[in-house]
Design an enzyme around this catalytic site. Structure first.
Site, short mmCIF file in Angstrom:
data_model
loop_
_atom_site.label_atom_id
_atom_site.label_comp_id
_atom_site.label_asym_id
_atom_site.label_seq_id
_atom_site.Cartn_x
_atom_site.Cartn_y
_atom_site.Cartn_z
N HIS A 58 25.17 61.24 27.10
CA HIS A 58 25.37 62.38 26.19
C HIS A 58 26.89 62.51 26.10
O HIS A 58 27.52 63.15 26.95
CB HIS A 58 24.76 63.66 26.75
CG HIS A 58 23.33 63.50 27.19
ND1 HIS A 58 22.31 63.30 26.30
CD2 HIS A 58 22.77 63.49 28.42
CE1 HIS A 58 21.17 63.19 26.95
NE2 HIS A 58 21.41 63.29 28.25
N GLN A 61 29.28 65.53 26.80
CA GLN A 61 29.37 66.10 28.15
C GLN A 61 30.56 65.55 28.94
O GLN A 61 30.92 66.10 29.98
CB GLN A 61 28.05 65.89 28.90
CG GLN A 61 26.92 66.74 28.31
CD GLN A 61 25.57 66.51 28.97
OE1 GLN A 61 25.48 65.95 30.06
NE2 GLN A 61 24.50 66.95 28.31
N ARG A 84 22.61 73.51 33.51
CA ARG A 84 22.20 73.37 32.12
C ARG A 84 22.66 74.57 31.28
O ARG A 84 23.07 74.40 30.13
CB ARG A 84 20.68 73.19 32.04
CG ARG A 84 20.24 72.69 30.70
CD ARG A 84 18.75 72.40 30.66
NE ARG A 84 17.97 73.63 30.65
CZ ARG A 84 16.74 73.72 30.16
NH1 ARG A 84 16.13 72.64 29.68
NH2 ARG A 84 16.09 74.86 30.18
N TYR A 123 21.52 64.57 20.83
CA TYR A 123 20.71 65.72 20.43
C TYR A 123 21.50 66.89 19.86
O TYR A 123 20.92 67.88 19.41
CB TYR A 123 19.81 66.20 21.58
CG TYR A 123 20.52 66.67 22.83
CD1 TYR A 123 20.94 67.98 22.95
CD2 TYR A 123 20.71 65.81 23.89
CE1 TYR A 123 21.56 68.42 24.11
CE2 TYR A 123 21.32 66.23 25.06
CZ TYR A 123 21.76 67.53 25.16
OH TYR A 123 22.37 67.96 26.31
N HIS A 207 13.14 64.13 23.36
CA HIS A 207 14.01 64.55 24.46
C HIS A 207 13.32 64.52 25.81
O HIS A 207 13.86 64.01 26.79
CB HIS A 207 14.55 65.97 24.21
CG HIS A 207 15.46 66.45 25.31
ND1 HIS A 207 14.99 67.07 26.45
CD2 HIS A 207 16.81 66.39 25.46
CE1 HIS A 207 16.01 67.36 27.24
NE2 HIS A 207 17.12 66.96 26.66
N ARG A 210 8.99 68.36 27.82
CA ARG A 210 9.23 69.80 27.63
C ARG A 210 9.56 70.10 26.17
O ARG A 210 9.15 71.12 25.63
CB ARG A 210 10.40 70.25 28.51
CG ARG A 210 10.12 70.24 29.99
CD ARG A 210 11.37 70.58 30.81
NE ARG A 210 12.17 69.44 31.16
CZ ARG A 210 13.45 69.27 30.84
NH1 ARG A 210 14.11 70.19 30.17
NH2 ARG A 210 14.10 68.19 31.21
N HIS A 233 13.60 61.46 28.45
CA HIS A 233 13.85 61.98 29.81
C HIS A 233 12.50 62.29 30.45
O HIS A 233 11.64 62.90 29.82
CB HIS A 233 14.56 63.34 29.76
CG HIS A 233 15.98 63.33 29.30
ND1 HIS A 233 16.41 64.10 28.25
CD2 HIS A 233 17.07 62.68 29.77
CE1 HIS A 233 17.73 63.93 28.10
NE2 HIS A 233 18.15 63.07 29.00
N GLU A 236 12.62 64.34 36.06
CA GLU A 236 13.93 64.36 36.70
C GLU A 236 13.99 65.40 37.81
O GLU A 236 14.65 65.21 38.82
CB GLU A 236 15.01 64.66 35.65
CG GLU A 236 16.43 64.64 36.20
CD GLU A 236 17.47 64.93 35.12
OE1 GLU A 236 17.07 65.25 33.98
OE2 GLU A 236 18.67 64.84 35.42
N HIS A 270 15.60 58.58 34.09
CA HIS A 270 15.49 59.19 35.42
C HIS A 270 14.21 58.74 36.11
O HIS A 270 14.25 58.00 37.07
CB HIS A 270 15.58 60.73 35.39
CG HIS A 270 16.80 61.22 34.68
ND1 HIS A 270 18.07 60.88 35.06
CD2 HIS A 270 16.95 62.02 33.58
CE1 HIS A 270 18.96 61.44 34.24
NE2 HIS A 270 18.30 62.13 33.32
N ASP A 321 25.11 59.05 31.75
CA ASP A 321 24.47 60.32 31.44
C ASP A 321 25.48 61.44 31.18
O ASP A 321 26.02 61.55 30.09
CB ASP A 321 23.50 60.66 32.58
CG ASP A 321 22.59 61.84 32.27
OD1 ASP A 321 22.81 62.53 31.27
OD2 ASP A 321 21.65 62.10 33.05
C1 NGQ Z 1 20.42 66.79 28.68
N1 NGQ Z 1 20.59 66.15 31.01
O1 NGQ Z 1 19.64 66.73 27.70
O2 NGQ Z 1 21.64 66.74 28.55
C2 NGQ Z 1 19.80 66.90 30.05
C3 NGQ Z 1 19.72 68.33 30.48
C4 NGQ Z 1 17.40 69.08 29.88
C5 NGQ Z 1 19.99 65.62 32.05
N2 NGQ Z 1 18.70 65.69 32.14
C6 NGQ Z 1 18.88 69.16 29.61
N3 NGQ Z 1 20.66 65.02 33.00
O3 NGQ Z 1 16.93 68.12 30.49
O4 NGQ Z 1 16.71 69.99 29.47
ZN ZN Z 2 20.10 62.74 29.65
#
Ligand code: NGQ
Ligand code: ZN
Length: 455
Positions: A58, A61, A84, A123, A207, A210, A233, A236, A270, A321
């Site tokens: 990402h 970040q 987050r 995203y 994503h 969730r 994802h 994780e 992950h 990441d």
């Molecule tokens: C993300 N990052 O989308 O940037 C995610 C966090 C989530 C990591 N999972 C947000 N490391 O998973 O809801």
């Molecule tokens: Zn990620």
């Protein structure tokens, strides 16, 4: 001339001597011959490796790295979820121009440390008010422009992000910039199609379980052109596993394997929390586990069951990441060290045929990374991209080492960056340890970070 002569090069079947590498104007390797004569006028170097694939990023970040390392005051234990919230706050105000500047800096750093390919799990696709940009692919195009400025190979993965949690929970206001449905994603995939080249591929990424429903994920996977990579994802955090069990009555990876026909097209990012059955099934599936050890450590995720996964024939690659690190050495080192600390023994990441941890890790991460990227990368052989790194053969750590010691020295000894020169898609983008556009890229990055701090 588009050629290089390596006294030692890591080829798909191991280290070979006196390797002549040639590539064409499109950036594809045309010939890789071991035991060759060094032609006059072709540069000679000591140690050459295929450039590494960074399979999960990402990019925005990068500018947050190291700024979330202060405990909150409210008595609540800091966690993935409190991180987050901070990340969302940061994502709320960033502009397309800043995204481009940050991504270019990241990509130049990644190249300097030996990554030549990167998969951008993208995203942040709407404007600061949650409205679509006039060009819905605007921010993804900015990432592509940054990739071109830095000269890294990219796989752009526009993200499907519709819900805040299991059971189709509505998005929170702070997630408004991420909102997409299947049609939005397919529209962005289509728009980005114009950018596809030897250096750039386009896939897609629900994503997480969730943020997207099974029905949506199926529709997206079916509509995406054949052969394009799909990333998600998964599993994780323990809380995510519990919520998934509550909502869907199965564990996240189990649910994906049962319902989606997970195969070599997929990268499960992950996949930290797996039971024995999930390890065996994921190992057989042909999918890649996208492991991001430094971020997983930073966020307190847990440790991936690497040894049984390797034993089950599992494929994996590495990603940076959240970009607390930009070095494949650090990802691979921590991947192995996590296992050593957990199990209290040594030399975990090996197979019956490959007892050398560094060699196994580098080659396995190349194979998995290349598959997840959906590009012709990850090996020094004709037909693949001309992506390679030249190590600093004069460094004390590499002076006089045998071939089978090179990757042990690289991955497990010291902190100097041993990457001297990097060729990506047939262009020298790092020379003598410096990215060729380093100063201009860093200046734009500093400007972007200053602006963000002022808001
Ligand atoms: C993300 N990052 O989308 O940037 C995610 C966090 C989530 C990591 N999972 C947000 N490391 O998973 O809801
Ligand atoms: Zn990620």
């Amino acid at each position: 001339m588009n050629a290089l002569f390596a006294r030692h090069a890591l080829l798909p079947d191991g280290w070979r001597h006196d390797v002549l590498l040639e590539w064409d104007i499109h950036g594809d390797l045309t010939r890789v011959a071991a035991g060759a004569q060094a032609p006059l006028k072709v540069a000679r170097v000591n140690y050459v490796l295929p450039g590494m694939v960074n399979l999960h990023s990402h990019a925005f970040q990068r500018a947050l790295g190291g700024l979330t390392e202060r405990a909150g005051d409210d008595g609540e234990k800091d966690s993935f979820w409190t991180w987050r919230d901070l990340m969302y706050r940061f994502a709320a105000r960033i502009t397309p121009q800043q995204i481009e500047a940050i991504a270019a800096q990241l990509f130049a750093e990644c190249l300097r440390h030996g990554y030549t390919s990167l998969c951008e799990f993208h995203y942040l696709q709407r404007d600061v008010d949650g409205r679509s940009y006039a060009r819905p692919a605007e921010t993804a195009e900015r990432v592509a422009a940054a990739g071109q400025a830095a000269g890294i190979g990219l796989t752009l993965l526009p993200v499907l992000y519709s819900h805040a949690g299991f059971g189709e929970q509505p998005l929170k206001p702070e997630q408004a910039r991420f909102r997409t449905n299947v049609d939005d994603v397919l529209g962005i995939v289509e728009a980005l199609g114009a950018l596809r080249s030897g250096q750039l591929e386009v896939g897609a990424a629900p994503h997480s379980l969730r943020a997207a429903t099974l029905g949506q994920i199926r529709t997206l996977a079916e509509a995406l052109p054949a052969g394009r990579p799909l990333h998600i994802h998964i599993a994780e955090q323990q809380a995510e596993v519990r919520q998934c069990l509550d909502a869907l009555k199965r564990r996240p990876v189990q649910y994906l394997l049962d319902e989606l026909g997970i195969d070599a097209r997929w990268c499960l990012v992950h996949a930290t929390h797996l039971d024995d059955d999930e390890v065996a099934r994921l190992g057989r599936s042909g999918a890649v586990a996208g492991l991001c050890p430094t971020t997983e450590a930073n966020l307190g995720d847990g440790l991936f069951p690497l040894a049984p996964f390797i034993a089950a024939g599992g494929r994996f690659g590495i990603g940076s990441d959240s970009h607390v690190s930009q070095s494949p050495v650090e990802e691979l080192r921590w991947l192995e060290y996590g296992q050593r600390l957990q199990h209290q023994h040594r030399n975990v990441a090996v197979t019956r045929g490959q007892r050398n941890v560094g060699d196994y890790l580098w080659q396995a991460a190349l194979r998995g990374g290349a598959q997840a990227a959906g590009r012709r990368v990850g090996a020094l052989e004709a037909g693949k991209r001309a992506d390679l790194i030249v190590l600093d053969g004069t460094h004390p750590n590499l002076d006089g080492v045998r071939d089978d010691e090179v990757l042990g020295r690289l991955v497990f000894c010291g902190n100097d960056n041993l990457v001297r020169d990097v060729l990506c898609g047939g262009h020298w983008v790092v020379q003598g340890g410096r990215h060729v556009a380093q100063d201009a890229i860093a200046q734009r990055y500093r400007q972007a970070v200053r602006e963000l701090r002022e808001v």
